[in-house]
Every structure is written in structure tokens, then in C-alpha cells.
Write a protein that holds these residues in place. Structure first.
Motif, PDB file in Angstrom:
ATOM      1  N   ARG A  12       0.448  -1.168  -0.282  1.00 56.99           N
ATOM      2  CA  ARG A  12      -0.159   0.021   0.198  1.00 56.99           C
ATOM      3  C   ARG A  12       0.732   1.877   0.118  1.00 56.99           C
ATOM      4  N   VAL A  13       1.917   1.400   0.139  1.00 56.42           N
ATOM      5  CA  VAL A  13       2.553   2.198   0.814  1.00 56.42           C
ATOM      6  C   VAL A  13       3.974   2.607  -0.618  1.00 56.42           C
ATOM      7  N   ARG A  14       4.650   1.511  -1.394  1.00 58.42           N
ATOM      8  CA  ARG A  14       5.086   1.686  -1.413  1.00 58.42           C
ATOM      9  C   ARG A  14       4.894   2.592  -2.585  1.00 58.42           C
ATOM     10  N   GLY A  15       4.098   3.121  -3.004  1.00 61.41           N
ATOM     11  CA  GLY A  15       3.550   4.204  -4.276  1.00 61.41           C
ATOM     12  C   GLY A  15       3.634   5.637  -3.503  1.00 61.41           C
ATOM     13  N   ASP A  16       4.190   5.730  -2.501  1.00 59.99           N
ATOM     14  CA  ASP A  16       4.878   7.051  -1.995  1.00 59.99           C
ATOM     15  C   ASP A  16       6.442   7.051  -2.163  1.00 59.99           C
ATOM     16  N   PHE A  17       6.956   5.897  -2.216  1.00 58.02           N
ATOM     17  CA  PHE A  17       8.387   6.292  -2.214  1.00 58.02           C
ATOM     18  C   PHE A  17       8.962   6.739  -3.532  1.00 58.02           C
ATOM     19  N   PRO A  18       9.014   7.805  -4.434  1.00 56.35           N
ATOM     20  CA  PRO A  18       9.990   7.275  -5.756  1.00 56.35           C
ATOM     21  C   PRO A  18      10.683   6.847  -6.060  1.00 56.35           C
ATOM     22  N   ILE A  19      11.548   6.328  -5.326  1.00 55.47           N
ATOM     23  CA  ILE A  19      13.033   6.068  -5.045  1.00 55.47           C
ATOM     24  C   ILE A  19      13.013   5.333  -5.698  1.00 55.47           C
ATOM     25  N   LEU A  20      11.859   4.289  -5.007  1.00 56.70           N
ATOM     26  CA  LEU A  20      12.312   2.766  -4.901  1.00 56.70           C
ATOM     27  C   LEU A  20      11.713   1.571  -6.239  1.00 56.70           C
ATOM     28  N   HIS A  21      11.082   3.094  -7.636  1.00 56.30           N
ATOM     29  CA  HIS A  21      10.557   2.565  -8.652  1.00 56.30           C
ATOM     30  C   HIS A  21      11.762   2.965  -9.766  1.00 56.30           C
ATOM     31  N   GLN A  22      12.268   2.239  -9.399  1.00 50.74           N
ATOM     32  CA  GLN A  22      13.939   2.209 -10.248  1.00 50.74           C
ATOM     33  C   GLN A  22      14.510   1.238 -10.679  1.00 50.74           C
ATOM     34  N   GLU A  23      15.000   0.819 -12.015  1.00 43.30           N
ATOM     35  CA  GLU A  23      16.221   0.151 -11.858  1.00 43.30           C
ATOM     36  C   GLU A  23      17.437   0.409 -11.737  1.00 43.30           C
ATOM     37  N   VAL A  24      18.338  -1.144 -10.870  1.00 41.01           N
ATOM     38  CA  VAL A  24      19.740  -0.855 -10.384  1.00 41.01           C
ATOM     39  C   VAL A  24      19.695  -1.912 -11.097  1.00 41.01           C
ATOM     40  N   ASN A  25      21.040  -1.673 -12.493  1.00 43.84           N
ATOM     41  CA  ASN A  25      21.876  -2.815 -13.203  1.00 43.84           C
ATOM     42  C   ASN A  25      20.580  -3.815 -13.938  1.00 43.84           C
ATOM     43  N   ASP A  26      19.793  -3.096 -14.346  1.00 43.55           N
ATOM     44  CA  ASP A  26      19.010  -3.116 -15.456  1.00 43.55           C
ATOM     45  C   ASP A  26      17.873  -4.685 -14.571  1.00 43.55           C
ATOM     46  N   ASN A  27      17.753  -3.903 -13.476  1.00 38.07           N
ATOM     47  CA  ASN A  27      16.703  -5.125 -11.655  1.00 38.07           C
ATOM     48  C   ASN A  27      16.070  -3.988 -11.987  1.00 38.07           C
ATOM     49  N   PRO A  28      15.055  -4.827 -11.488  1.00 37.72           N
ATOM     50  CA  PRO A  28      13.929  -3.495 -10.082  1.00 37.72           C
ATOM     51  C   PRO A  28      14.699  -3.770  -8.752  1.00 37.72           C
ATOM     52  N   LEU A  29      15.036  -2.418  -8.423  1.00 34.77           N
ATOM     53  CA  LEU A  29      15.521  -2.258  -7.149  1.00 34.77           C
ATOM     54  C   LEU A  29      14.542  -2.700  -5.989  1.00 34.77           C
ATOM     55  N   ILE A  30      15.905  -3.500  -5.173  1.00 33.56           N
ATOM     56  CA  ILE A  30      15.155  -3.895  -3.969  1.00 33.56           C
ATOM     57  C   ILE A  30      16.270  -3.548  -3.201  1.00 33.56           C
ATOM     58  N   TYR A  31      15.443  -2.573  -1.820  1.00 33.83           N
ATOM     59  CA  TYR A  31      16.136  -2.003  -0.923  1.00 33.83           C
ATOM     60  C   TYR A  31      16.600  -2.478   0.727  1.00 33.83           C
ATOM     61  N   PHE A  32      17.175  -3.193   0.659  1.00 35.02           N
ATOM     62  CA  PHE A  32      17.060  -4.024   2.259  1.00 35.02           C
ATOM     63  C   PHE A  32      18.471  -3.149   3.052  1.00 35.02           C
ATOM     64  N   ASP A  33      18.640  -1.837   3.328  1.00 37.97           N
ATOM     65  CA  ASP A  33      19.746  -1.290   3.632  1.00 37.97           C
ATOM     66  C   ASP A  33      18.738   0.023   4.692  1.00 37.97           C
ATOM     67  N   SER A  34      17.533  -0.280   5.345  1.00 41.07           N
ATOM     68  CA  SER A  34      17.072   1.164   6.201  1.00 41.07           C
ATOM     69  C   SER A  34      17.954   1.261   7.275  1.00 41.07           C
ATOM     70  N   ALA A  35      18.551   0.355   7.019  1.00 40.33           N
ATOM     71  CA  ALA A  35      18.915   0.671   8.752  1.00 40.33           C
ATOM     72  C   ALA A  35      20.181   0.901   9.099  1.00 40.33           C
TER      73      ALA A  35
END
Length: 419
Positions: A12-35
Motif C-alpha cells: 500500500r505504501v510503496r507508491g509513496d516512495f519515488p526512489i523505489l520505482h527504478q531499476e539498478v543494473n537492469d533489475n528492479p531495485l530492492i532496498y534492504f539497507d534501511s537500518a
């Protein structure tokens, strides 16, 4: 059940975060560094831009309209932070650049004024460097003695050892609420209660808890608490110190300059009231306003909802990681439903360097941390130079965990094939 109802909080909230909707190295970004640093919702970015585009002026010092609007927004954000952690007064919230500065403020202001040779400071071996190095410096300057609480066999805070350390010599206990490496949630209310029996003050490093769960400083009864905005959906360059009002009133200023004064003469100065006594110079105005917007955003979701969803993610992450042979996760395992620890896992795979894992996962668009996570003493206890760390937030999903686990297994297989 409708499609909307079946969506998880992360969906539900992913649309609130523009940075998550991009590709990194031709793959959808998965950001697991929030700590390390959380991402920022559009609502926070919009508020920051609005300040610089329409209200940019210094606070407290101008009679003109822009200064008035900036001051109202800046001080309004302080009210929001105070309410967010249930401080008794807005005067108990001091803006800082980050949590590190907040700890140093207490160390140099309260520590230098109150610690004497032989006084004892209790820390733990799981502390972030920001909650070790300042106290090492202050101990060297004052002659105070540092004591470190060790880990239990399950790699948790050794509460019994902690109680054995406490004495009439204990002047300060400074403990992390949630470890950024072990993921364990320390019993800070009990820690504080025991310390106060001996007349000691308590500082809580809440960088990894304020963004993820409901915090009530009055219930906790800590004397100080610190947090960083960039870990709670706000920008970098802003954090805060909470302190009990009577303690802050008794503390001397940390830095001198404009903004923190009452009157200045050539031979002496008098200082302003709280909270401004500790906020010398032009502050990070836009960043503080953005912090207020981040608090609004988190409140709109609900901290209890965030915490409950992250417990689900924690349980799922551990279930998947535990299927991988020769993978060692640091810290106590979560209890049923993912309770008892944060949504992060620091781990190592036998025979593979953590940095190599992180580098190859980045090729798949997956961002995890590798290194010592500013907890070198803890890693030395584990005889590890560092570890890989996957840390989640409420904008992550089970599907991302599945993709991460598949990529991690493929990466491990690749390295093992080289041997």
C-alpha cells in the motif's frame, strides 16, 4: 475480500516512495539497507521543496513574513517530535545534526561537568561507535571508568551482569534500544529502573527503535534519548536529543554562538531558554521541517501498524534465511510471529566474504549492507571482520524477500563453484 483489502502495508505504501520505482543494473531495485538510512516519501520531499521554494528565510530573527512562516514551521516540527515520543514538554526536544551529535552534546555538556575520577559509565558491547567513542574521550578527560555489559549465550543483553555492575559509583548508563547488528530489542524500561535505584542517569540510543515502534519517553523514564531523522523517513542532517527538562536546565551549553544567547557583553554572556540554549547558529531549518513532515507521515500509517507488519516480515525473513546451509545469523532468533527483534539480519556465509556477497547482490539490484556496521567491538567478539546485513522497513514486501533469498542462494552457489 477486495484486492485493496488483501494488500499488505508494504504494497500500500510503496507508491509513496519515488526512489523505489527504478531499476539498478537492469533489475528492479530492492532496498534492504534501511537500518543505515531509510527512504523518503513524496510527502517529505514536497515539504522540503516547499520550504526552499516559498519560505526560505532564517528563523527567530526576522520580522518579515518569510521568517515568520519559516519559524512557525520549524517550531511546529518540534511540537510534532515531542508528541511523537510523548515528551512532557516541547522544551525537552533539542535539534541536532544527527544522533551522534546528540550523544556528544550530553557527553561534553553533562559528562564533563558531572563525572569525576572513579565514576563509572556502563555501556554494552553491542553499542554503535557513536555511543562508545564519545564516552571513551570523556572518560580520558575525567578519569571515569567504562564498563561493558556482555552478551548472553543467546546473544542478547546480559541483564544479570548489568545488575551486578550497578553500584553507587555508577553515574551513567548509555544503552542502545535496538542493536543495528544483532537486531535485539533491549529491555530499556527495566534497564532504566535499575539504574535509577543507584542514582545513575540513563541515555537511550533509539536510532533503530523510534522509526519502527511506538516510543514513550515518560513510560521509559530515561533521562535522555537520541534519534536520527534520516532513519525515520526524514532527510539527512537532522536528529534530536530528548532530555528531561530539569536535567537540560542544569546542563551548560554545548556550543556557543548566535541563537543560543540571551545577552552578550564583552566580558560575559547569558544564555537563552530551552531549547534554544543548545542550538547555536543557524539551524538545519528545512531539514527540521521535513522531520516534522516525516512524523506526520509515520503517524498517518500508525506506529503500531508499522511494528506489527515488520514483525511479520522478520518472521518471514528468518524462515527463509534459515533454509540456507552454512549461513550464520547474529543475535537471538525472533520468537513466534517475529517478535522480540527488529526486521534486520546480520549474517555471514562460511567461506564467503560479506563484501563479495553484497557486491554480487547489487548486480541483481538488491541493496544490502556489508562491513562492521559501526560495531567493530561486537564483530571482534564473533571473530568476524564484518557481516552482511539485510534491514527492512514497512515499505518492503515478502515478494522482495523471496527475490533476495533466490539471489543470495545463486550468489552463494557461484562462489562455491569457484572452489
Amino acid at each position: 475480500m477486495t484486492l485493496i483489502q488483501s494488500k499488505t502495508l508494504g504494497d500500500r505504501v510503496r507508491g509513496d516512495f519515488p526512489i523505489l520505482h527504478q531499476e539498478v543494473n537492469d533489475n528492479p531495485l530492492i532496498y534492504f539497507d534501511s537500518a543505515a538510512s531509510s527512504q523518503k516519501p513524496q510527502a517529505v520531499l514536497d515539504v522540503l521543496q516547499h520550504y526552499y521554494q516559498w519560505d526560505n528565510a532564517n528563523v527567530h530573527r526576522g520580522a518579515h513574513t518569510l521568517s515568520g512562516r519559516a519559524t512557525d514551521a520549524y517550531e511546529g516540527a518540534r511540537d510534532k517530535v515531542a508528541q511523537f515520543i510523548n515528551a512532557a514538554s516541547r522544551d525537552e526536544i533539542i535539534y541536532t545534526r544527527n544522533a551522534s551529535e546528540a550523544i556528544n552534546l550530553v557527553a561534553y555538556s553533562w559528562g564533563l561537568a558531572n563525572l569525576n575520577p572513579g565514576d563509572e559509565i556502563i555501556l554494552s558491547v553491542m553499542e554503535h561507535h557513536s555511543n562508545i567513542v564519545p564516552w571513551q574521550i570523556i572518560a580520558q578527560k575525567t578519569g571515569a571508568i567504562l564498563k561493558y555489559v556482555e552478551l548472553t549465550s543467546t546473544e542478547e543483553f546480559d541483564f544479570e551482569q548489568y545488575k551486578s555492575f550497578l553500584s553507587d559509583k555508577t553515574r551513567l548508563v548509555s544503552i542502545v534500544h535496538v542493536s543495528n547488528t544483532l537486531g535485539v530489542i533491549n529491555p530499556v524500561e527495566a534497564i532504566t529502573q535499575e539504574a535509577h535505584k543507584h542514582g545513575a542517569k540513563v541515555l537511550i540510543d533509539a536510532c533503530q527503535s523510534v522509526p519502527h515502534m511506538r516510543i514513550d519517553v515518560q513510560a521509559m523514564d530515561c533521562d535522555w534519548l537520541v534519534a536520527s531523522g534520516h532513519k525515520m523517513c526524514a532527510t539527512t542532517g537532522i536528529g534530536f536529543l530528548y532530555g528531561k527538562k530539569d536535567i537540560l536546565l542544569a546542563m551548560p551549553p554545548f556550543m556557543g554562538g548566535g541563537e543560543m544567547i540571551d545577552e552578550v557583553f564583552l566580558d560575559h554572556s547569558t544564555y537563552g531558554d530551552l531549547p534554544h540554549k543548545f542550538e547555536a547558529g543557524t539551524p538545519a531549518i528545512g531539514e527540521a521541517i521535513a522531520l516534522g513532515a516525516a512524523v506526520d507521515y509515520l503517524n498517518s500509517i500508525g506506529m503500531d501498524n508499522i511494528h506489527a507488519y515488520e514483525e511479520e516480515l522478520t518472521a518471514y525473513l528468518f524462515k527463509k534465511l534459515e533454509t540456507i546451509p552454512n549461513l550464520r545469523i547474529y543475535g537471538a532468533k525472533p520468537t513466534s510471529g517475529g517478535k522480540g527483534r527488529a526486521a534486520l539480519a546480520a549474517f555471514n556465509v562460511e567461506g564467503i566474504h560479506a563484501s563479495d556477497l553484497a557486491t554480487l547482490l547489487d548486480h541483481d539490484g538488491i541493496a544490502i549492507r556489508s562491513g562492521h556496521h559501526c560495531t567493530q567491538p561486537l564483530h571482534r567478539i564473533f571473530n568476524a571482520s564484518g557481516s552482511a546485513r539485510a534491514s527492512l522497513y514497512f515499505y518492503n514486501t515478502r515478494e522482495e524477500i523471496d527475490t533476495f533469498i533466490t539471489a543470495l542462494k545463486n550468489t552463494i552457489d557461484f562462489f562455491q563453484s569457484l572452489n
